[in-house]
Design a protein around this motif. Structure first.
Motif, PDB file in Angstrom:
ATOM      1  N   ASN A   1      75.557  70.105  60.987  1.00 24.73           N
ATOM      2  CA  ASN A   1      75.443  69.336  59.752  1.00 24.73           C
ATOM      3  C   ASN A   1      76.571  68.318  59.640  1.00 24.73           C
ATOM      4  O   ASN A   1      76.331  67.128  59.408  1.00 24.73           O
ATOM      5  CB  ASN A   1      75.539  70.316  58.579  1.00 24.73           C
ATOM      6  N   ILE A   2      77.812  68.802  59.833  1.00 22.94           N
ATOM      7  CA  ILE A   2      78.962  67.914  59.694  1.00 22.94           C
ATOM      8  C   ILE A   2      78.927  66.825  60.766  1.00 22.94           C
ATOM      9  O   ILE A   2      79.174  65.652  60.466  1.00 22.94           O
ATOM     10  CB  ILE A   2      80.280  68.714  59.774  1.00 22.94           C
TER      11      ILE A   2
ATOM     12  N   LEU B   1      76.296  64.224  59.831  1.00 22.80           N
ATOM     13  CA  LEU B   1      76.745  63.424  58.684  1.00 22.80           C
ATOM     14  C   LEU B   1      77.864  62.473  59.099  1.00 22.80           C
ATOM     15  O   LEU B   1      77.915  61.331  58.633  1.00 22.80           O
ATOM     16  CB  LEU B   1      77.219  64.344  57.558  1.00 22.80           C
TER      17      LEU B   1
ATOM     18  N   LEU C   1      76.364  59.586  60.729  1.00 25.39           N
ATOM     19  CA  LEU C   1      75.755  58.723  59.712  1.00 25.39           C
ATOM     20  C   LEU C   1      76.808  57.841  59.050  1.00 25.39           C
ATOM     21  O   LEU C   1      76.621  56.623  58.916  1.00 25.39           O
ATOM     22  CB  LEU C   1      75.077  59.573  58.635  1.00 25.39           C
ATOM     23  N   VAL C   2      77.919  58.455  58.632  1.00 22.95           N
ATOM     24  CA  VAL C   2      78.951  57.679  57.938  1.00 22.95           C
ATOM     25  C   VAL C   2      79.530  56.621  58.877  1.00 22.95           C
ATOM     26  O   VAL C   2      79.716  55.460  58.487  1.00 22.95           O
ATOM     27  CB  VAL C   2      80.054  58.613  57.395  1.00 22.95           C
TER      28      VAL C   2
ATOM     29  N   ALA D   1      77.067  53.834  59.243  1.00 26.21           N
ATOM     30  CA  ALA D   1      77.016  53.025  58.022  1.00 26.21           C
ATOM     31  C   ALA D   1      78.223  52.103  57.953  1.00 26.21           C
ATOM     32  O   ALA D   1      78.096  50.921  57.591  1.00 26.21           O
ATOM     33  CB  ALA D   1      76.962  53.927  56.797  1.00 26.21           C
ATOM     34  N   LEU D   2      79.409  52.618  58.309  1.00 29.11           N
ATOM     35  CA  LEU D   2      80.609  51.774  58.288  1.00 29.11           C
ATOM     36  C   LEU D   2      80.460  50.610  59.265  1.00 29.11           C
ATOM     37  O   LEU D   2      80.781  49.463  58.934  1.00 29.11           O
ATOM     38  CB  LEU D   2      81.836  52.605  58.663  1.00 29.11           C
TER      39      LEU D   2
ATOM     40  N   VAL E   1      77.667  49.279  60.382  1.00 27.67           N
ATOM     41  CA  VAL E   1      76.658  48.348  59.855  1.00 27.67           C
ATOM     42  C   VAL E   1      77.285  47.454  58.804  1.00 27.67           C
ATOM     43  O   VAL E   1      77.061  46.239  58.771  1.00 27.67           O
ATOM     44  CB  VAL E   1      75.460  49.125  59.267  1.00 27.67           C
ATOM     45  N   SER E   2      78.143  48.032  57.940  1.00 25.12           N
ATOM     46  CA  SER E   2      78.721  47.226  56.865  1.00 25.12           C
ATOM     47  C   SER E   2      79.702  46.191  57.420  1.00 25.12           C
ATOM     48  O   SER E   2      79.938  45.166  56.804  1.00 25.12           O
ATOM     49  CB  SER E   2      79.409  48.129  55.847  1.00 25.12           C
ATOM     50  N   ARG E   3      80.296  46.453  58.601  1.00 21.48           N
ATOM     51  CA  ARG E   3      81.267  45.514  59.150  1.00 21.48           C
ATOM     52  C   ARG E   3      80.625  44.454  60.030  1.00 21.48           C
ATOM     53  O   ARG E   3      81.176  43.374  60.183  1.00 21.48           O
ATOM     54  CB  ARG E   3      82.323  46.255  59.959  1.00 21.48           C
TER      55      ARG E   3
ATOM     56  N   PHE F   1      70.467  54.861  62.464  1.00 22.97           N
ATOM     57  CA  PHE F   1      70.817  55.561  61.228  1.00 22.97           C
ATOM     58  C   PHE F   1      69.621  56.380  60.725  1.00 22.97           C
ATOM     59  O   PHE F   1      69.751  57.554  60.367  1.00 22.97           O
ATOM     60  CB  PHE F   1      71.220  54.491  60.212  1.00 22.97           C
TER      61      PHE F   1
ATOM     62  N   THR G   1      69.138  60.409  60.375  1.00 26.28           N
ATOM     63  CA  THR G   1      68.718  60.939  59.077  1.00 26.28           C
ATOM     64  C   THR G   1      67.534  61.875  59.238  1.00 26.28           C
ATOM     65  O   THR G   1      67.475  62.934  58.608  1.00 26.28           O
ATOM     66  CB  THR G   1      68.318  59.794  58.134  1.00 26.28           C
TER      67      THR G   1
ATOM     68  N   LEU H   1      68.665  65.163  60.312  1.00 30.53           N
ATOM     69  CA  LEU H   1      69.269  65.896  59.195  1.00 30.53           C
ATOM     70  C   LEU H   1      68.194  66.485  58.291  1.00 30.53           C
ATOM     71  O   LEU H   1      68.330  67.607  57.800  1.00 30.53           O
ATOM     72  CB  LEU H   1      70.144  64.949  58.384  1.00 30.53           C
TER      73      LEU H   1
END
Lengths: 329, 116
Positions: A8-9, A12, A15-16, A19-20, A22-24, A38, A42, A45
């Motif tokens: 799980n960890i 996740l 994923l984080v 996401a980081l 993708v945002s950059r 992503f 998901t 998960l």
């Protein structure tokens, strides 16, 4: 620490991290491909969290359709993002940190993850959905019975939203907004690659057969109208991508697709109206047959097919609208 | 606290990354990607609330005792499909904005609107 927690960890964390990134990223093609990754993580998960139906949908929608749509949108606009100035970054970060802090603070009141005596699990509805449904409706997949029968009206509303979105995209990009002249582009088409052409032609019947299986097996295993519709659409999208739009529109003419979009919705509504005429309440499938369980089976099958038809038609139409826009410009 | 709530916190982090992208980035397509990130965070949060330790997928069979809750799954299943439908509308709008203004950067569009 159990294996479950560890997986799980890790998922996740992936994923984080994605996401980081993708945002950059300022190169939006790369960002679109990463958002497909992503979605795939998901979906894993969702399986881990026992939501197999949802994982199915996310894998088909997030990895397949929405990536193709994003790439289509990028092809029609600009694929490089301007630099975000610092004066825009700071307020955004402040809002995100503040909102996140509030959420974490509020989460102290949430029940522990996975606890069996949380309000969600103790609610009387849980028993209705899991055990009573076996007598009321008699199909093993409770997600399908809740989706199509107990909360049929909800699902009708969702289908209405999908229908509206399809009409909106047609109005924005479709031939109604712009006259079409299907002009062939001169550069190399995907259809010129033999491997791609042969393999995708071979895969087509299996994709469509699988979609039918997902549609009709939704009562007993993971699956149902939404997933089947998206898989159908993915098949047509693959065909259109490889063999070109003209070929794809010979197979499924646009007019047929336009007719199918409202047809699914009307079929759903029609089932409800027939229920009322037979003396029941709206979407009460018990009335469809002398045996309530058989009526429920029939009603769920009709409703799931209606969902599949509208979703498949909307998704295919949306893809054709984007692709046509490119051909005409 | 950490052992029982870590999933929620990581999902909040995910949502906030999406929110940050939506607020701070000016590119309309990037905003839509950010919105998808935020949306997935919310989906996972809903599903994680319905999860039971040692539970299994809510497909009833004789040799399974505990099931996770089906209702959040139903809500999220439909929300995913609605999500991609609204993404398509957003992309359609972005394409039309690009055709009219020649840009998908929010600030350039606003600038062109204010200068006559």
């Amino acid at each position: 620490m159990t294996v479950f927690t560890l997986i799980n960890i890790s998922l996740l964390a992936i994923l984080v991290a994605t996401a980081l990134t993708v945002s950059r990223l300022r190169a939006l093609y790369e960002a679109a491909m990463l958002s497909a990754l992503f979605s795939l993580v998901t979906a894993c998960l969702f399986v881990l969290l026992d939501a197999v139906d949802v994982a199915f949908t996310e894998a088909a929608v997030g990895v397949g359709i929405s990536t193709v749509l994003l790439l289509g949108g990028l092809a029609l606009t600009r694929s490089r993002e301007a630099v975000t100035p610092r004066r825009r970054r700071l307020p955004g970060a402040a809002v995100a940190i503040l909102a996140g802090g509030t959420l974490v603070y509020a989460s102290q009141d949430l029940p522990a993850f996975g606890s069996a005596d949380s309000p969600v699990q103790r609610h009387p509805l849980t028993d209705t959905y899991l055990h009573q449904s076996q007598e009321d409706i008699g199909i093993p997949n409770t997600v399908t019975s809740v989706l199509a029968s107990y909360r049929g009206l909800d699902t009708l509303g969702e289908l209405l939203v999908v229908f509206t979105a399809g009409v909106a995209v047609l109005a924005l990009l479709g031939p109604l907004a712009h006259p079409v002249d299907a002009r062939r582009r001169d550069d190399l088409d995907l259809v010129d690659y033999r491997v791609l052409r042969v393999i995708s032609a071979m895969l087509m019947p299996f994709i469509l057969l699988f979609a039918l299986y997902v549609l009709f097996h939704g009562d007993f295993g993971p699956g149902g109208g939404f997933q089947a519709g998206v898989i159908f659409a993915a098949g047509f999208v693959l065909y259109g991508l490889v063999f070109g739009l003209d070929k794809a529109q010979q197979v499924v003419p646009r007019v047929v697709l336009w007719a199918l979009i409202p047809f699914g919705l009307l079929l759903y509504l029609g089932v409800g109206v027939v229920n009322m005429l037979l003396g029941g309440s709206f979407l009460d499938y018990d009335t469809l047959s002398s045996d309530p369980a058989a009526g429920q089976h029939l009603g769920i099958l009709l409703v799931e097919s209606a969902i599949g038809i509208t979703v498949a038609a909307v998704m295919t139409t949306v893809f054709f609208s984007f692709a046509n826009r490119r051909a005409t410009r | 606290m950490i052992g029982t709530h870590y999933v929620y916190w990581l999902l909040f982090a995910l949502m906030m990354i999406g929110l940050y992208v939506v607020i701070s980035h000016g590119n309309l397509l990037k905003k839509l990607i950010g919105l998808t990130l935020f949306q997935v965070g919310v989906f996972l949060f809903f599903i994680s609330i319905g999860k039971v330790d040692g539970g299994s997928a809510p497909i009833v069979s004789d040799d399974v005792e505990t099931y996770s809750h089906p209702l959040p799954q139903v809500l999220i299943l439909t929300a995913i499909v609605v999500g991609v439908a609204t993404l398509a509308v957003g992309l359609g709008l972005a394409v039309r904005i690009f055709e009219t203004y020649g840009t998908v950067e929010e600030e350039d569009v606003l600038e062109r609107d204010t200068t006559p």
